[in-house]
Structures are given as structure tokens and as C-alpha cells.
Design a protein around this motif. Structure first.
Motif, PDB file in Angstrom:
ATOM      1  N   ARG A  68       0.824  -1.213   0.000  1.00 25.48           N
ATOM      2  CA  ARG A  68       0.000   0.000   0.000  1.00 25.48           C
ATOM      3  C   ARG A  68       0.859   1.265   0.000  1.00 25.48           C
ATOM      4  O   ARG A  68       0.392   2.333   0.380  1.00 25.48           O
ATOM      5  CB  ARG A  68      -0.917  -0.012   1.218  1.00 25.48           C
ATOM      6  N   LYS A  69       2.102   1.131  -0.460  1.00 24.94           N
ATOM      7  CA  LYS A  69       3.016   2.277  -0.419  1.00 24.94           C
ATOM      8  C   LYS A  69       2.565   3.423  -1.304  1.00 24.94           C
ATOM      9  O   LYS A  69       2.907   4.564  -1.048  1.00 24.94           O
ATOM     10  CB  LYS A  69       4.422   1.847  -0.821  1.00 24.94           C
ATOM     11  N   SER A  70       1.817   3.142  -2.359  1.00 21.19           N
ATOM     12  CA  SER A  70       1.401   4.236  -3.235  1.00 21.19           C
ATOM     13  C   SER A  70       0.532   5.245  -2.492  1.00 21.19           C
ATOM     14  O   SER A  70       0.558   6.433  -2.803  1.00 21.19           O
ATOM     15  CB  SER A  70       0.655   3.700  -4.455  1.00 21.19           C
ATOM     16  N   LYS A  71      -0.214   4.798  -1.491  1.00 21.38           N
ATOM     17  CA  LYS A  71      -1.035   5.704  -0.698  1.00 21.38           C
ATOM     18  C   LYS A  71      -0.346   6.116   0.605  1.00 21.38           C
ATOM     19  O   LYS A  71      -0.623   7.177   1.146  1.00 21.38           O
ATOM     20  CB  LYS A  71      -2.379   5.062  -0.385  1.00 21.38           C
ATOM     21  N   GLN A  72       0.555   5.275   1.127  1.00 29.75           N
ATOM     22  CA  GLN A  72       1.142   5.519   2.438  1.00 29.75           C
ATOM     23  C   GLN A  72       2.520   6.169   2.405  1.00 29.75           C
ATOM     24  O   GLN A  72       2.901   6.853   3.350  1.00 29.75           O
ATOM     25  CB  GLN A  72       1.240   4.210   3.225  1.00 29.75           C
ATOM     26  N   LYS A  73       3.290   5.961   1.336  1.00 24.65           N
ATOM     27  CA  LYS A  73       4.638   6.520   1.262  1.00 24.65           C
ATOM     28  C   LYS A  73       4.559   8.032   1.089  1.00 24.65           C
ATOM     29  O   LYS A  73       3.868   8.514   0.208  1.00 24.65           O
ATOM     30  CB  LYS A  73       5.405   5.899   0.093  1.00 24.65           C
ATOM     31  N   GLU A  74       5.257   8.766   1.939  1.00 21.78           N
ATOM     32  CA  GLU A  74       5.187  10.222   1.912  1.00 21.78           C
ATOM     33  C   GLU A  74       6.566  10.823   1.647  1.00 21.78           C
ATOM     34  O   GLU A  74       7.588  10.306   2.103  1.00 21.78           O
ATOM     35  CB  GLU A  74       4.664  10.759   3.250  1.00 21.78           C
ATOM     36  N   THR A 130       2.030  12.397  -1.035  1.00 20.27           N
ATOM     37  CA  THR A 130       2.116  10.942  -1.146  1.00 20.27           C
ATOM     38  C   THR A 130       2.750  10.540  -2.477  1.00 20.27           C
ATOM     39  O   THR A 130       2.867  11.350  -3.397  1.00 20.27           O
ATOM     40  CB  THR A 130       0.720  10.282  -1.054  1.00 20.27           C
ATOM     41  N   GLU A 180       1.589   8.572  -4.893  1.00 17.69           N
ATOM     42  CA  GLU A 180       0.723   8.631  -6.073  1.00 17.69           C
ATOM     43  C   GLU A 180       0.486  10.067  -6.544  1.00 17.69           C
ATOM     44  O   GLU A 180       0.370  10.310  -7.746  1.00 17.69           O
ATOM     45  CB  GLU A 180      -0.590   7.886  -5.844  1.00 17.69           C
ATOM     46  N   LYS A 181       0.453  11.028  -5.629  1.00 18.00           N
ATOM     47  CA  LYS A 181       0.315  12.428  -6.043  1.00 18.00           C
ATOM     48  C   LYS A 181       1.599  12.942  -6.676  1.00 18.00           C
ATOM     49  O   LYS A 181       1.568  13.669  -7.669  1.00 18.00           O
ATOM     50  CB  LYS A 181      -0.067  13.304  -4.852  1.00 18.00           C
TER      51      LYS A 181
END
Length: 142
Positions: free
Chosen positions: A67-73, A88, A90-91
Motif C-alpha cells: 500500500r506504499k502508493s497511498k502511504q509513502k510520503e 504521497t 501517487e500524487k
């Protein structure tokens, strides 16, 4: 024990092409950082630039696991009080497709003038097109 100094003219520098489509971010970054430093060469010295050049295409199609695409900052700070900006994965990949890969490679290189110099030897492109056809790139599989 003597310190080894390799003359820059004697170092053989190659150009590699990596297609990042469908590849995992950290694995690509680790391999690229190793090539940029020149760790796979017999003439490797940690205090000199003896590595190769790397061209990475399709950086926008790189993947992260779980779920790193939503959680990785990714954080940056303006220098002012309360100036912390967070975005994040994905952004960031939506706005600047090359940024996550460049930041991952930068984090795996030495800090200081040598690391900044080595980072310039990595050319990251979001699409499949690149202007380095004249360098006779060797395709590298990960």
C-alpha cells in the motif's frame, strides 16, 4: 598501504539503458546507484567518480509494493515556521513522474559534492523517448 588515485582519462565510462516499466522503485534505484558509483568495476575507489552513465525510461510506470502508493510520503520544508509540505507517492508521480525515482537514487548515493556529481550521470525520463541515442546505449535487464 597507498591510496589509489585513478586518472579520469583512464576510466572507461559506458552508457546503460534501463526500462523501468513494471519494475519496483527500490530495486531499480539500488542497481542504478551501484552503477553510478562504479562499484562493479575493478578500479572502484570510494572518493572518485569512476562510474557509468545510466538512462532510465518509463519512470512514470514504476511500481511500489503493498500500500506504499497511498502511504509513502515525501517531505520538504520551506525553511519557515510551519513550512513542512508532505505529498504521497501517487500524487508526486502524477505531478512529477521522474521525481520518486530521482529521490530514491539520490538517497542511495553519498552525501556531499561527490554524490551531487554522480546524480548528474543519471538521466531519468518519464516516457520511452530520450535524446541519448548517439551514446550507443547498452540495454540493462534487472
Amino acid at each position: 598501504m597507498n591510496t589509489v588515485f585513478v586518472k579520469p582519462a583512464k576510466v572507461e565510462r559506458n552508457w546503460f539503458l534501463i526500462d523501468a516499466e513494471g519494475k519496483v522503485l527500490g530495486r531499480v534505484a539500488a542497481r542504478v546507484a551501484s552503477i553510478l558509483r562504479g562499484k562493479e568495476k575493478a578500479v572502484f575507489v570510494p572518493h572518485q567518480e569512476v562510474g557509468d552513465y545510466v538512462v532510465i525510461v518509463n519512470a512514470e510506470k514504476i511500481v511500489v509494493t503493498g500500500r506504499k502508493s497511498k502511504q509513502k510520503e515525501y517531505h520538504r520544508h520551506s525553511g519557515y515556521a510551519g513550512g513542512l509540505k508532505t505529498v504521497t507517492f501517487e500524487k508526486l508521480i502524477g505531478r512529477h513522474p521522474c521525481s520518486p525515482l530521482e529521490l530514491a537514487i539520490k538517497g542511495m548515493l553519498p552525501k556531499g559534492p561527490l554524490g551531487r556529481k554522480l546524480l548528474k550521470n543519471a538521466k531519468v525520463y518519464s516516457g520511452a523517448e530520450h535524446p541519448h541515442a548517439a551514446q550507443k546505449l547498452q540495454k540493462l535487464e534487472l
